[in-house]
Design an enzyme around this catalytic site. Structure first.
Site, PDB file in Angstrom:
ATOM      1  N   ASP A 267      39.127   7.051 -64.599  1.00  0.00           N
ATOM      2  CA  ASP A 267      39.391   8.390 -64.452  1.00  0.00           C
ATOM      3  C   ASP A 267      38.995   8.973 -65.966  1.00  0.00           C
ATOM      4  O   ASP A 267      39.553   8.967 -66.720  1.00  0.00           O
ATOM      5  CB  ASP A 267      40.658   8.803 -63.955  1.00  0.00           C
ATOM      6  CG  ASP A 267      40.889  10.319 -64.117  1.00  0.00           C
ATOM      7  OD1 ASP A 267      39.828  11.029 -64.298  1.00  0.00           O
ATOM      8  OD2 ASP A 267      41.992  10.590 -63.806  1.00  0.00           O
ATOM      9  N   ASN A 270      41.703  14.461 -68.309  1.00  0.00           N
ATOM     10  CA  ASN A 270      42.143  15.673 -69.151  1.00  0.00           C
ATOM     11  C   ASN A 270      43.521  14.826 -69.793  1.00  0.00           C
ATOM     12  O   ASN A 270      43.976  14.003 -69.139  1.00  0.00           O
ATOM     13  CB  ASN A 270      42.422  16.797 -68.504  1.00  0.00           C
ATOM     14  CG  ASN A 270      42.976  18.056 -69.408  1.00  0.00           C
ATOM     15  OD1 ASN A 270      44.039  17.951 -69.950  1.00  0.00           O
ATOM     16  ND2 ASN A 270      41.873  18.914 -69.785  1.00  0.00           N
ATOM     17  N   GLN A 284      34.298  14.923 -62.628  1.00  0.00           N
ATOM     18  CA  GLN A 284      34.562  13.803 -62.244  1.00  0.00           C
ATOM     19  C   GLN A 284      36.107  13.461 -61.783  1.00  0.00           C
ATOM     20  O   GLN A 284      36.624  13.085 -60.845  1.00  0.00           O
ATOM     21  CB  GLN A 284      34.304  12.764 -63.309  1.00  0.00           C
ATOM     22  CG  GLN A 284      34.400  11.210 -62.839  1.00  0.00           C
ATOM     23  CD  GLN A 284      35.433  10.327 -63.245  1.00  0.00           C
ATOM     24  OE1 GLN A 284      36.588  10.866 -63.874  1.00  0.00           O
ATOM     25  NE2 GLN A 284      35.328   9.091 -62.979  1.00  0.00           N
ATOM     26  N   GLU A 285      37.062  13.834 -62.850  1.00  0.00           N
ATOM     27  CA  GLU A 285      38.601  13.717 -62.433  1.00  0.00           C
ATOM     28  C   GLU A 285      38.774  14.516 -61.274  1.00  0.00           C
ATOM     29  O   GLU A 285      39.547  14.132 -60.490  1.00  0.00           O
ATOM     30  CB  GLU A 285      39.356  13.940 -63.649  1.00  0.00           C
ATOM     31  CG  GLU A 285      40.761  13.826 -63.398  1.00  0.00           C
ATOM     32  CD  GLU A 285      41.608  14.133 -64.930  1.00  0.00           C
ATOM     33  OE1 GLU A 285      42.637  13.311 -64.632  1.00  0.00           O
ATOM     34  OE2 GLU A 285      41.282  14.797 -65.607  1.00  0.00           O
ATOM     35  N   GLU A 286      38.524  16.020 -61.345  1.00  0.00           N
ATOM     36  CA  GLU A 286      38.922  16.979 -60.150  1.00  0.00           C
ATOM     37  C   GLU A 286      38.484  16.348 -58.872  1.00  0.00           C
ATOM     38  O   GLU A 286      39.301  16.386 -57.879  1.00  0.00           O
ATOM     39  CB  GLU A 286      38.602  18.219 -60.660  1.00  0.00           C
ATOM     40  CG  GLU A 286      39.352  18.748 -61.581  1.00  0.00           C
ATOM     41  CD  GLU A 286      38.545  18.496 -63.020  1.00  0.00           C
ATOM     42  OE1 GLU A 286      39.320  19.135 -63.967  1.00  0.00           O
ATOM     43  OE2 GLU A 286      37.635  17.756 -63.091  1.00  0.00           O
ATOM     44  N   TYR A 325      28.274  17.872 -57.112  1.00  0.00           N
ATOM     45  CA  TYR A 325      29.054  17.799 -58.388  1.00  0.00           C
ATOM     46  C   TYR A 325      29.268  19.242 -58.694  1.00  0.00           C
ATOM     47  O   TYR A 325      28.297  20.002 -58.696  1.00  0.00           O
ATOM     48  CB  TYR A 325      28.302  16.836 -59.352  1.00  0.00           C
ATOM     49  CG  TYR A 325      29.161  16.534 -60.582  1.00  0.00           C
ATOM     50  CD1 TYR A 325      30.164  15.369 -60.334  1.00  0.00           C
ATOM     51  CD2 TYR A 325      28.975  17.065 -61.573  1.00  0.00           C
ATOM     52  CE1 TYR A 325      30.853  15.094 -61.617  1.00  0.00           C
ATOM     53  CE2 TYR A 325      29.555  16.824 -62.853  1.00  0.00           C
ATOM     54  CZ  TYR A 325      30.682  15.719 -62.793  1.00  0.00           C
ATOM     55  OH  TYR A 325      31.111  15.477 -64.160  1.00  0.00           O
TER      56      TYR A 325
END
Length: 565
Positions: A267, A270, A284-286, A325
């Site tokens: 991941d 943040n 990517q993370e969200e 994205y």
């Protein structure tokens, strides 16, 4: 229950009361939730606007201040459920899903009490797995049933978590009010589709509650030597390592989350777990937190990560497909997760949250920044459970006394794990405990490695970590992750380039490095030499063309642009 340190640490962040060893909702909340659980014909909650009023009443009964949530959240509820989704879908939501969520919230106190009954070694022998605040520099693990995760996320959906003390503990946002408020104040199709993912998750668990576990672990590299866990490595650790580089696999298309086999899935995090998942973020993370919403539960009790920390979450289920994205993100319908289940009841999906330096510019070539990034990756990729097993072996065998002190003196204060992880023999004579410890680290001793006796097959699946908006050098970051995966004894690294132009020659470069038989230390030293030249202005080339100047001129031009990627 009052004497439990784990419960005491998390209680200020829960909406429940504790008295006489029992957790409970205040009576007005119970009354309101019971009404909701009987459906819209009894509660009259049949629209987003009315639901927001019901939530406001529950919050008032909990004495939660009105200013602690976004003022436009109620308008966002009305917009989403009354205007944006089809009328038939909204009707089903209020008739079937809201009553099930209310019932789930009613059972939250009993779910938590049952959770704590099993937390003292009932899941992992000798390990406290209870829900608690996993503060910075305190390694530990929490196991939650998927049902309990669902109840906690229902609290988020109803904005029921108290927030007054979260800032002081460096905890991220946990209630969903910002998502709904942003939808109303700054409508964006990606926000609507993020909410569709979350609503779909609640529809799924209301229809059929999953019965597995999810674990959340804070992983820490020790800042002080003299322990049997991995210390935070210095420069000489990396320069002296004679560990062989693991195989490097490359895919120019596809996504990390689609990896069919069990692996460490990175991941690009943040430092606050989840990043902008519950606000306007959608990278990517969200996206990962939207399609695997159970990840959001970790945001309740995991404060921000320090430079020597990572977070590992095992067992989340994927509920949604998607396309696009960032601004083009769209909910893509239901996803049936076919991941196998491990011996602890978790899906074999390991998500490692590691945060990269943000917009480091030229400073990323400084040795302290290189160390920060490679150690962050190492922390995530290491199997910390083996460290604890190694320590337990020494404790059980009685080797933690004089022998430990002697080894510390002879090794300059470094633990045995430090030397074994370098690939070096101990500075003291080779003894039976060192031989067994080495077997532990390489996972050849099944007795001491349970329940992770399959770890040897678990590689690292990653991509352009710390690049893009974070501004990292994609070529250097790829090499640093390769080094960390190798040092952590991972059997391979699979790298998704996402067709990034600067990485077009990654396969050729990795193949050449592998053909030279380089160790971790040798590749690290090359990276350091390159970085020194970049800092001094002696080279403006990308790492690949600096390392292999004989690359075709066209490819070299592409590679030289890597520092802008």
């Amino acid at each position: 229950m009052e004497n439990r340190e784990d419960l005491t640490s998390i209680l200020p962040f829960l909406p429940l009361c504790l008295r006489s060893s029992s957790l409970f909702w205040p009576p007005p909340v119970v009354e309101a939730l019971k009404a909701l659980s009987q459906g819209p014909h009894y509660s009259n909650v049949n629209s987003g606007q009315v639901l927001s009023l019901a939530i406001s009443d529950i919050r008032n009964s909990l004495s939660l201040p009105e200013f602690s949530i976004s003022s436009s959240a109620s308008d966002g509820f009305a917009l989403f459920f009354d205007d944006l989704i089809p009328r038939a879908e909204a009707a089903k939501w209020f008739e079937e899903v809201v009553p099930k969520l209310a019932d789930l919230l009613l059972r939250l106190p009993s779910l938590l009490e049952s959770h704590y009954e099993k937390a003292d070694g009932g899941i992992v022998k000798g390990v406290n797995t209870g829900l608690r605040l996993l503060e910075s520099q305190q390694s530990g693990i929490v196991f939650l049933t998927q049902e309990l995760v669902g109840a906690l996320l229902a609290c988020s959906f109803f904005f029921l978590f108290p927030t007054s003390e979260r800032g002081a503990k460096h905890l991220p946002t946990i209630n969903f009010d910002h998502l709904f408020a942003y939808l109303y104040d700054h409508y964006d199709e990606k926000l609507e589709n993020k909410l569709k993912c979350i609503v779909h998750y609640f529809e799924r668990i209301a229809s059929s509650m999953p019965g597995g576990y999810v674990s959340f672990e804070r992983k820490v590299l020790a800042l002080e030597h003299g322990t049997f866990c991995f210390p935070y490595p210095k420069e000489n650790f990396w320069s002296q390592s004679n560990i062989s580089l693991c195989p490097f696999k490359i895919s120019n298309s596809g996504f990390i989350e689609d990896q069919p086999n069990e692996a460490i899935e990175v991941d690009f995090a943040n430092k606050h777990l989840g990043g902008g998942a519950l606000s306007r973020g959608c990278v990517q993370e969200e996206i990962r937190f939207m399609i695997n919403p159970e990840l959001i539960a970790g945001m309740l009790f995991l404060p921000c990560m320090a430079d020597n920390e990572a977070i590992e979450i095992v067992g989340t289920e994927r509920f949604s497909n998607y396309a696009g994205y960032a601004s083009s993100f769209r909910f893509g319908g239901d996803h049936v997760d076919r991941k196998e289940i491990d011996v602890l009841g978790r899906r074999k999906r390991r998500i490692i949250a590691i945060d990269a330096l943000s917009r480091p510019g030229k400073n990323q070539y400084r040795i302290e920044c290189l160390l920060r990034e490679i150690n962050k990756a190492l922390c995530g990729f290491l199997d910390h459970f083996k460290c604890h097993q190694y320590q337990k072996f020494f404790q059980d065998a009685g080797f933690l006394g004089r022998q430990h002190d002697l080894n510390d003196e002879e090794s300059g204060g470094h633990s045995e794990v430090y030397h074994l992880s370098l690939g070096n023999p101990s500075t003291s004579s080779q003894t039976i405990e060192e031989t067994l410890a080495s077997q532990l680290l390489k996972n050849h001793e099944a007795h001491y490695c349970q329940p992770s006796d399959y770890q040897q097959e678990i590689g690292v699946v990653t991509g352009n970590w710390g690049c893009g908006a974070f501004g990292g050098d994609s070529q250097v970051k790829a090499m640093l992750q390769w080094l960390a995966a190798s040092q952590a004894f991972r059997p391979f690294i699979l790298y998704y380039t996402f067709d990034l132009e600067a990485l077009q020659m990654l396969g050729q470069v990795a193949q050449w490095i592998s053909s030279q038989g380089w160790t971790v230390g040798e590749l690290w030293n090359m990276l350091v030499e390159y970085s020194v030249q970049r800092l001094r202005g002696e080279s403006g080339a990308g790492f690949f063309s600096w390392l292999l100047p004989s690359l075709k001129s066209h490819d070299t031009i592409l590679l030289d642009n890597s520092h802008n990627a």
